[in-house]
Design a protein around this motif. Structure first.
Motif, PDB file in Angstrom:
ATOM      1  N   VAL A   1      -1.481   3.713  -0.384  1.00 19.47           N
ATOM      2  CA  VAL A   1      -0.200   3.474   0.278  1.00 19.47           C
ATOM      3  C   VAL A   1      -0.079   2.011   0.707  1.00 19.47           C
ATOM      4  N   LYS A   2      -1.164   1.434   1.209  1.00 13.38           N
ATOM      5  CA  LYS A   2      -1.126   0.020   1.632  1.00 13.38           C
ATOM      6  C   LYS A   2      -0.805  -0.886   0.445  1.00 13.38           C
ATOM      7  N   LYS A   3      -1.456  -0.642  -0.688  1.00 13.68           N
ATOM      8  CA  LYS A   3      -1.185  -1.464  -1.871  1.00 13.68           C
ATOM      9  C   LYS A   3       0.249  -1.271  -2.353  1.00 13.68           C
ATOM     10  N   LEU A   4       0.699  -0.018  -2.376  1.00 13.31           N
ATOM     11  CA  LEU A   4       2.058   0.257  -2.826  1.00 13.31           C
ATOM     12  C   LEU A   4       3.086  -0.353  -1.884  1.00 13.31           C
ATOM     13  N   SER A   5       2.801  -0.314  -0.591  1.00 15.17           N
ATOM     14  CA  SER A   5       3.695  -0.931   0.389  1.00 15.17           C
ATOM     15  C   SER A   5       3.797  -2.432   0.162  1.00 15.17           C
TER      16      SER A   5
END
Length: 475
Positions: free
Chosen positions: A145-149
């Protein structure tokens, strides 16, 4: 197990795979629709082709794991004691070839080598109150999720169906994301808030002890909201920003860790309908709880395919853990006899009360230590029948002697279960593509720890080569 990679399939290839899956599932529908507790009442063994019966009869559990499921124990040699019929070999090959692979595309040492209860990839404060399986899941999904964000420029993450808030806490206090946490159970939300305060206290204490390890920014707990997200309607609370973005509007990323049944479909609906939602990272589960209709099929393509229907029994079977059952077969433990005992109990129930079919039997402890007649007596009591009913002990003993046949039949059905999950998730990919969005499936958890490990990742704009960043494991 080997299989087809969900990543990178063209739209035409996804359509063709869906068509192949519906044909195969239609061919073996009777096997998938069978209830193992009706093994004796419906004479399920006799429904198999005679050549299959001859190939499987007499195989012990480790042999079933190696020869049928293709999962031999480490060091075991795979040796067929006879020539298997081509139809059975074709079933085994097809089940392997058409299912999405659930093996992550990266190889890293196990995070539980040093301690089976503590992930070496999480610091102690984030492990507290969290079981090993959940430690692995929140770390892997949180990092994705952090990378996608970062890739999509999201201003806020919304964790839907957040439970006790373990994922939300890790994303906010561990990864620095702004997180809204939505959960319908007030008791779980109250516990999540207590755990937030406890974690903040532990992090502050750790910082005083190690002042050289300073946080990169202010610590912000997730904002917890008590709210049920209804499947049939959009949720305004889910879309409200925590704060206004400098660019004039929120850019939301929706996530759900094992979003149960219709909740995973509801996340898709919000992603498709709401312009402020720009990304989605969801891992679904409990497919048997999908509404029918409404939860499946979603795509026009799958809905138009002959044989696309999936009964409750098929969707329930798709939730079983193939790797976990293979390990049980490899160990050949006495716990495998539970299905045989329950099927024998069903015959007694039907004789006593013919209209009572497949009643729920509350867990009977230590089944493997019971004689079959003791199990049946306890089971009768649990379904409201007289436990002192006269029993045909000879018939029960004859049924117990067929334990390996029961295990073999269940293994056959379990071999096909991943095809059902593949079709359900493929339908979601095709639905998103039909709406003009970009979506992929990524195996992000170790299947041995977390069998439902395929994350649906969707964006409004193509990520191109940047998408490969999501597939890597952080160092």
């Amino acid at each position: 197990m080997p299989g087809v990679s969900a990543r990178g399939l063209s739209h035409a290839e996804r359509r063709q795979l869906a068509a192949n899956l519906t044909r195969v599932l239609s061919l073996y529908r009777s096997l998938l629709d069978a209830y193992i507790i009706e093994f004796f009442t419906d004479q399920l063994w006799s429904t198999l082709p005679r050549s299959w019966q001859e190939a499987l009869d007499g195989l012990n559990p480790p042999q079933l794991a190696a020869l049928l499921l293709g999962m031999p124990a480490e060091g075991d040699m795979v040796r067929y004691r006879s020539v298997w019929p081509l139809t059975l070999l074709a079933l085994k090959s097809t089940a392997s070839a058409l299912a999405f692979t659930r093996t992550p595309g990266f190889q890293t040492p196990s995070e539980f080598l040093e301690n089976p209860s503590q992930s070496s990839r999480l610091t102690a404060p984030f492990r507290k109150h969290v079981r090993p399986k959940k430690q692995h899941e929140i770390r892997r999904l949180g990092e994705l999720v952090k990378k996608l964000s970062d890739l999509t420029g999201c201003t806020q993450v919304v964790d839907v169906g957040s439970g006790q808030g373990h994922l939300s806490r890790f994303m906010s206090l561990g990864l620095g994301l702004k997180v809204k946490s939505i959960e319908g159970d007030r008791r779980l939300v109250e516990r999540a808030r207590r755990l937030d305060r406890e974690l903040l206290h532990a992090l502050e204490k750790e910082q005083r002890r190690k002042p050289q390890v300073a946080p990169t920014g202010p610590r912000r707990s997730p904002q917890h909201v008590v709210r049920w997200v209804e499947p049939a309607a959009l949720c305004d609370e889910l879309l409200l920003p925590l704060e206004h973005s400098p660019r004039g509007g929120a850019r939301l990323l929706l996530t759900g860790l094992h979003a149960c049944g219709d909740l995973s479909v509801t996340l898709l609906r919000h992603f498709c309908c709401c312009p402020e939602v720009v990304a989605l990272a969801s891992v679904g589960c409990c497919y048997m709880k999908l509404s029918d209709p409404g939860g499946y099929p979603l795509s026009q393509w799958v809905a138009a395919l002959p044989g696309c229907e999936l009964s409750y029994r098929l969707r329930e079977g798709a939730c079983h853990a193939l790797e976990e059952y293979a390990e049980r077969l490899q160990r050949a433990g006495p716990g495998l006899r539970t299905h045989c005992y329950r099927a024998a109990l069903e015959t007694v129930i039907r004789r006593a009360q013919p209209t009572l079919r497949r009643p729920g039997v509350q867990g009977i402890p230590r089944v493997h230590e019971l004689k079959i007649e003791e199990y049946v007596q306890r089971g009768l009591q649990r379904v409201g029948l007289d436990p002192q009913l006269p029993l045909n002990l000879a018939a029960l003993r004859a049924q117990q002697a067929q334990e390996n046949r029961v295990v073999a039949f269940f293994s056959l059905a379990l071999l096909l279960a991943p095809l059902v999950e593949t079709l359900i998730l493929l339908d979601r990919l095709l639905h998103l593509q039909e709406q003009g969005f970009h979506a992929e499936l990524l195996p992000i958890f170790s299947p041995e720890l977390s069998p439902r490990n395929l994350a649906l990742v969707a964006t409004k704009r193509p990520l191109g080569q940047a998408f490969s960043v999501l597939e890597t494991e952080d160092g």
